[in-house]
Design an enzyme around this catalytic site. Structure first.
Site, PDB file in Angstrom:
ATOM      1  N   HIS A 152      33.364  51.157  36.634  1.00  0.00           N
ATOM      2  CA  HIS A 152      32.724  50.721  37.877  1.00  0.00           C
ATOM      3  C   HIS A 152      31.249  51.083  37.968  1.00  0.00           C
ATOM      4  CE1 HIS A 152      32.959  48.920  41.778  1.00  0.00           C
ATOM      5  NE2 HIS A 152      34.265  48.967  41.816  1.00  0.00           N
ATOM      6  N   ASP A 374      40.014  30.265  33.828  1.00  0.00           N
ATOM      7  CA  ASP A 374      40.935  29.366  33.134  1.00  0.00           C
ATOM      8  C   ASP A 374      40.482  29.314  31.681  1.00  0.00           C
ATOM      9  OD1 ASP A 374      42.339  27.276  32.010  1.00  0.00           O
ATOM     10  OD2 ASP A 374      41.865  25.821  33.581  1.00  0.00           O
TER      11      ASP A 374
END
Length: 427
Positions: A152, A374
């Site tokens: 992070h 995708d």
């Protein structure tokens, strides 16, 4: 269910990338030490023979790292401050197989006992582990899970998904999405000299219980909120608000969750409770499109449990809305300056201590493009957090069916969960 590791590859950029270091802002440094955000994308098999072909994915990942080269670097300390060493060492891609089927995962509640995400070895120091790790797990049904571990300090969810979506575009043979990543972090530098204008309760220690709970067992629940239920909550809120001000879906749900959690915990009326709301500051601060880093600030309304429980839903929602509205450009700039004046920003890092009982964390992933990646075989059927759940942490998640409903994923003490679920649906 068993997970067997089959292969591990350190994927490096496909071409030479810039060296040097990436400076980390005060917001980046708020991330906890030795911490990767964990999530999983699940995909059903589309019937193709080359479904999630590992070689093709590695090649596309290598190309994506040319633009997102800091991900291939490592953390390092310079003058006692963390930065990213752009050394091109790569990101880890693990391949695994499971003897179970996706259907056995039910509602995809986090299962830390299932190793769907690579384990990070923090013991050898910050310069030894990858900033991004992936695991491709094939299930016996043919479906796959793509586990993600994102360090992070380098990026928040917006930036991480920008990278993953770029990888997905390249894997299916289409150009990378625009805009490209912007690594110049000067737009989030403190002013010189720093001029904080506010006290910044978000960085003050959270309220605590006078006596710690003895039963600390936790439970996880994922609750569906339909379009009609959201409408009913908004109508209830509007009816109880003399101002007649319409409220956002997030404000209404966050206020509702806060009320239900306070009541379910059964704490004394005078017990203070702090609600932590992460807020993306990109728009307010007019950061450049494609800004790559952490741009997360916090709205943190504080109230007594009695105030939140005894007043109307509209009151709790107003407290949420007022706290978010306060986060204008002046407040966000003041926040950066406030952090600049701290001797050790890491002491202010958000963690499990921040949102456990009597406090709460509500974060929305609804507007994040979590279902965009995708890779050429269709979009995920589910994407969500996969970390060991922390008590008091909750997520608003989009429904991939795109039918106007949402999910609320929440972790509470087991002794409080049943009552919370009952109260949550008393709309």
């Amino acid at each position: 269910m068993r997970i067997d590791i089959k292969d591990s590859t350190m994927v490096k950029p496909a071409a030479e990338t810039p060296g040097g270091s990436v400076w980390l802002t005060n917001l980046d440094l708020l991330s906890p030490a030795n911490y990767h955000t964990l999530s999983v994308h699940f995909y059903h098999h589309d019937g193709s023979e080359n479904f999630f072909d590992a070689a093709a994915l590695k090649e596309a990942l290598s190309r994506a790292l040319v633009d997102f080269y800091p991900y291939a670097g490592r953390l390092k300390l310079k003058d006692n401050r963390l930065e990213i060493d752009c050394n091109g060492e790569g990101v880890l891609l693990v391949e695994a197989e499971s003897d179970g089927a996706l259907a056995e995962l039910g509602e995809f509640a986090p299962r830390p006992d299932l190793n769907l995400i690579p384990q990070v070895d923090y013991a050898k120091g910050i310069s030894t582990y990858p900033l991004m790790l992936f695991q491709l797990t094939r299930f016996k049904c043919g479906g796959v899970g793509l586990g993600v571990a994102n360090e992070h300090h380098l990026s928040d969810g917006v930036a991480a998904l920008h990278f993953i979506n770029t990888w997905a575009h390249l894997a299916r043979g289409v150009p990378a999405p625009s805009p490209p990543p912007v690594f110049d972090r000067r737009s989030l530098s403190a002013r010189n000299p720093p001029k904080p204008q506010f006290s910044h309760a978000e960085y003050q220690p959270p309220p605590t219980l006078p006596t710690p709970l003895t039963d600390t067992a936790i439970a996880y629940s994922k609750l569906k909120v339909t379009r009609d239920q959201l409408g009913a909550l908004k109508a209830k809120c509007l009816a109880g608000d003399p101002s007649g001000k319409p409220r956002s879906t997030f404000e209404v749900l966050a206020g509702h969750i806060w009320r239900c959690v306070c009541a379910a915990r059964g704490l004394p009326e005078d017990q203070e409770t702090k609600l932590h709301i992460p807020f993306d500051g990109r728009a307010k601060l007019r950061l450049p499109p494609g800004y790559f880093g952490n741009a997360i600030f916090f709205a943190t309304p504080v109230a007594t449990c009695g105030e939140i429980e005894s007043n109307s839903l509209a009151h709790a929602v107003k407290r949420v809305g007022d706290a978010i509205a306060r986060l204008d450009e002046d407040y966000l700039r003041s926040s950066i300056d406030f952090l600049e004046l701290q001797e050790d920003i890491s002491k202010l890092a958000q963690g499990a201590h921040s949102f456990r009982c009597p406090n709460l964390w509500v974060i929305s992933w609804v507007r994040l493009p979590v279902y965009e990646p995708d890779f050429g075989w269709g979009k995920a059927v589910y994407m969500g957090p996969w970390a060991a759940p922390f008590e008091g942490k909750s997520y608003l998640l989009p429904n991939p069916d795109n039918d106007g409903s949402l999910f609320v994923a929440i972790t509470l003490h087991t002794q409080h969960m049943e009552r919370f679920e009952k109260l949550f649906y008393e709309i």
